[in-house]
Design a protein around this motif. Structure first.
Motif, PDB file in Angstrom:
ATOM      1  N   ALA A   1      52.976  47.018  42.709  1.00 52.75           N
ATOM      2  CA  ALA A   1      52.633  46.301  41.476  1.00 52.75           C
ATOM      3  C   ALA A   1      51.237  45.665  41.508  1.00 52.75           C
TER       4      ALA A   1
ATOM      5  N   GLU B   1      59.776  53.864  39.050  1.00 48.94           N
ATOM      6  CA  GLU B   1      59.590  52.461  38.710  1.00 48.94           C
ATOM      7  C   GLU B   1      59.778  51.576  39.933  1.00 48.94           C
ATOM      8  N   GLU B   2      60.642  51.969  40.829  1.00 47.56           N
ATOM      9  CA  GLU B   2      60.816  51.196  42.054  1.00 47.56           C
ATOM     10  C   GLU B   2      59.537  51.229  42.892  1.00 47.56           C
TER      11      GLU B   2
ATOM     12  N   MET C   1      52.734  51.136  34.279  1.00 48.00           N
ATOM     13  CA  MET C   1      52.520  49.712  34.548  1.00 48.00           C
ATOM     14  C   MET C   1      51.503  49.121  33.576  1.00 48.00           C
TER      15      MET C   1
ATOM     16  N   ARG D   1      63.783  55.698  37.300  1.00 47.35           N
ATOM     17  CA  ARG D   1      64.094  54.492  38.051  1.00 47.35           C
ATOM     18  C   ARG D   1      63.442  54.532  39.430  1.00 47.35           C
TER      19      ARG D   1
ATOM     20  N   CYS E   1      56.618  51.713  41.627  1.00 48.65           N
ATOM     21  CA  CYS E   1      55.653  50.915  40.857  1.00 48.65           C
ATOM     22  C   CYS E   1      55.782  49.440  41.193  1.00 48.65           C
ATOM     23  N   ARG E   2      57.011  48.959  41.305  1.00 48.72           N
ATOM     24  CA  ARG E   2      57.207  47.550  41.658  1.00 48.72           C
ATOM     25  C   ARG E   2      56.668  47.263  43.059  1.00 48.72           C
ATOM     26  N   GLN E   3      56.846  48.250  43.953  1.00 48.21           N
ATOM     27  CA  GLN E   3      56.350  48.054  45.311  1.00 48.21           C
ATOM     28  C   GLN E   3      54.821  47.952  45.329  1.00 48.21           C
TER      29      GLN E   3
ATOM     30  N   CYS F   1      48.775  48.501  40.950  1.00 46.93           N
ATOM     31  CA  CYS F   1      48.896  49.135  39.632  1.00 46.93           C
ATOM     32  C   CYS F   1      48.411  48.223  38.517  1.00 46.93           C
ATOM     33  N   GLU F   2      48.717  46.952  38.588  1.00 51.14           N
ATOM     34  CA  GLU F   2      48.343  46.034  37.512  1.00 51.14           C
ATOM     35  C   GLU F   2      46.844  45.762  37.489  1.00 51.14           C
TER      36      GLU F   2
END
Length: 507
Positions: free
Chosen positions: A46, A39-40, A92, A36, A42-44, A49-50
């Motif tokens: 994003a 993943e947090e 991601m 988790r 990763c969202r930051q 990463c994408e």
């Protein structure tokens, strides 16, 4: 941190892990934070990463934000930044962000192509004013000669001028145009001197033909240099004088003033073109210092690296040959009905000369529209077959729009000619007018192909069509109509084949 340093560190890190394969997920170390937490992060990150095509991109972003190996170990229990970036890359999904739409390189003011159309078309008003002189024996042949020579020279001169402008060298472009103006004028005068000895023409007719050739050369230089307003000023005396003379019913007392106005236009075009080119030679090319001319060595002595200080090289002159050939065969296609004496050519010529000349302005705008449209298709279409189909439909639309505009201009010219009694447009001239329109459509398609780098095939097709017209001249207007329509169909088919390829639109 440079890409070289990053790659070296990655190789060293891979070796220290005992051959762990790059891209495989690392086993969580003791005390590593749960998924988790990663993943947090990763969202930051994003967007990075994408869009990343390699974990190194994520690693660079992390280090740029201040994440060090120690910070990663303390926060996540992961050995270093590279391992964290690898895990983020694997977690991601790839959803690359669409790049910003690049600026449109084909933006152009609508007024400029319209002005070009006027500049191409208005001088044709001078021909009816000189109808008495042009009716003399041998003058038709003289005009055919000057058209062939001046079109060929003008096309090659425009090619060389635009070539230098494309190299961001406006001063050298102006020098090339100025030298070409003098050489071209000498070539026109030499051709007319030879034709004047062969054809039964008087000196005034030779001077009129020389003025026509001089105007075309001066107009070429001014348009390439972007001095359309000067060309409009040069055309004004002849156009206004000829229009006034015609509207007043060709009064005898205005004959000499009309001739003086006609003579002023080519002289002004030459003078303004030479002056504008001379002024432009003083402009400094981008990237050149104040003392660029003082450089020593072969490059400085040769002038921008061109051997012997020549304005153009042999290779560039050979590159101008297709343009000269196109000008020659294009003039031949338009002049053939006149030279062959086909029935109805005189009335048809009055009806279509002005519309065809003015349609070149519309052709310029349509060509730019086509390039802009295909660039959008290139960016927005992921399937090559879909792109090819849509590009060909766009090509068909461009050709139909050009033909519609030219037909509309011809209808307006026919109405004006009937109203002023310059010509009596009847149904019997429709085949000749249709043949001229087909030639206009073929010229538009050829120009479109040349804009995309296909220069030899259009010249060859036009030369074959001109040869076919010459061989089949006994067939009259019907043979000409069939030949011109075939030329249009052949060039359009070749354009559909060539311009359906995405690589043609990539630059």
């Amino acid at each position: 941190m440079s890409a070289t340093i990053l790659s070296a560190r990655m190789r060293a890190h891979g070796n220290s892990r005992g051959g762990h394969a790059w891209g495989a997920p690392a086993r969580p170390a003791a005390g590593e934070a749960g998924p988790r937490d990663v993943e947090e992060l990763c969202r930051q990150f994003a967007p990075v990463c994408e869009s990343a095509v390699d974990p190194l991109e994520i690693c660079c972003a992390l280090e740029f934000e201040g994440w060090s190996d120690k910070a990663v170990r303390d926060s996540y229990g992961i050995p270093d930044v590279f391992t964290l970036a690898e895990q983020m890359y694997l977690r991601m999904p790839r959803r690359p962000a669409e790049p910003d739409e690049p600026p449109d390189p084909w933006q152009v003011a609508t007024v400029r192509p319209a002005l070009h159309g006027l500049l191409y078309g208005l001088p044709t008003v001078c021909f009816p004013a000189a109808a008495g002189l042009l009716a003399e024996p041998g003058v038709v042949g003289l005009l055919v000669v000057v058209s062939l020579v001046s079109w060929a020279i003008s096309q090659s001169l425009a090619y060389l001028g635009y070539l230098r402008l494309g190299q961001a060298d406006p001063a050298v472009a102006a020098r090339v145009l100025r030298a070409g103006l003098g050489a071209g004028l000498a070539g026109v005068l030499l051709a007319l001197a030879v034709a004047g000895q062969v054809l039964p023409v008087r000196l005034p007719a030779v001077l009129f033909a020389a003025g026509l050739g001089a105007y075309m050369l001066g107009a070429t230089v001014l348009i390439v240099l972007g001095a359309e307003r000067l060309l409009l000023a040069a055309a004004a005396p002849g156009v206004l004088g000829a229009a006034t003379f015609l509207l007043l019913g060709r009064p005898a007392e205005l004959t000499e003033p009309a001739w003086a106005a006609l003579a002023a236009t080519p002289l002004l075009a030459l003078a303004l073109a030479a002056a504008r080119a001379t002024r432009a030679t003083g402009s400094r090319s981008p990237g050149r210092g104040r003392h660029a001319g003082t450089r020593s060595g072969p490059e400085g002595r040769a002038g921008s690296g061109r051997g012997g200080g020549r304005l153009v090289t042999g290779t560039e002159l050979r590159g101008a040959l297709p343009s000269a050939g196109f000008g020659l065969v294009a003039a031949g296609l338009f002049a053939f009905p006149v030279a062959a004496g086909l029935p109805g050519y005189a009335r048809a010529g009055v009806l279509v000369s002005l519309p065809l000349a003015m349609s070149m302005g519309a052709a310029e705008w349509i060509l730019i529209w086509f390039r802009r449209r295909t660039q959008r298709l290139l960016r927005g279409t992921g399937d090559l077959l879909v792109f090819a189909a849509r590009a060909r439909l766009t090509l068909l639309a461009a050709l139909l729009v050009y033909l519609a505009v030219t037909a509309a201009l011809t209808a307006v010219a026919a109405a004006a000619a009937a109203g002023t009694r310059l010509a009596d447009p009847g149904l019997e001239v429709l085949p000749q007018v249709a043949a001229y329109l087909a030639v206009g459509g073929a010229m538009f398609t050829a120009l479109l192909l040349q804009a995309f780098g296909s220069r030899v095939v259009p010249v060859a097709c036009c030369a074959v069509a001109l040869a076919a017209e010459t061989v089949c001249r006994g067939g009259g207007v019907t043979a000409q109509l069939v030949t011109c329509t075939g030329l249009l169909a052949g060039l359009a088919g070749y354009a559909a084949l060539v311009l359906g390829s995405a690589t043609r639109h990539a630059c």
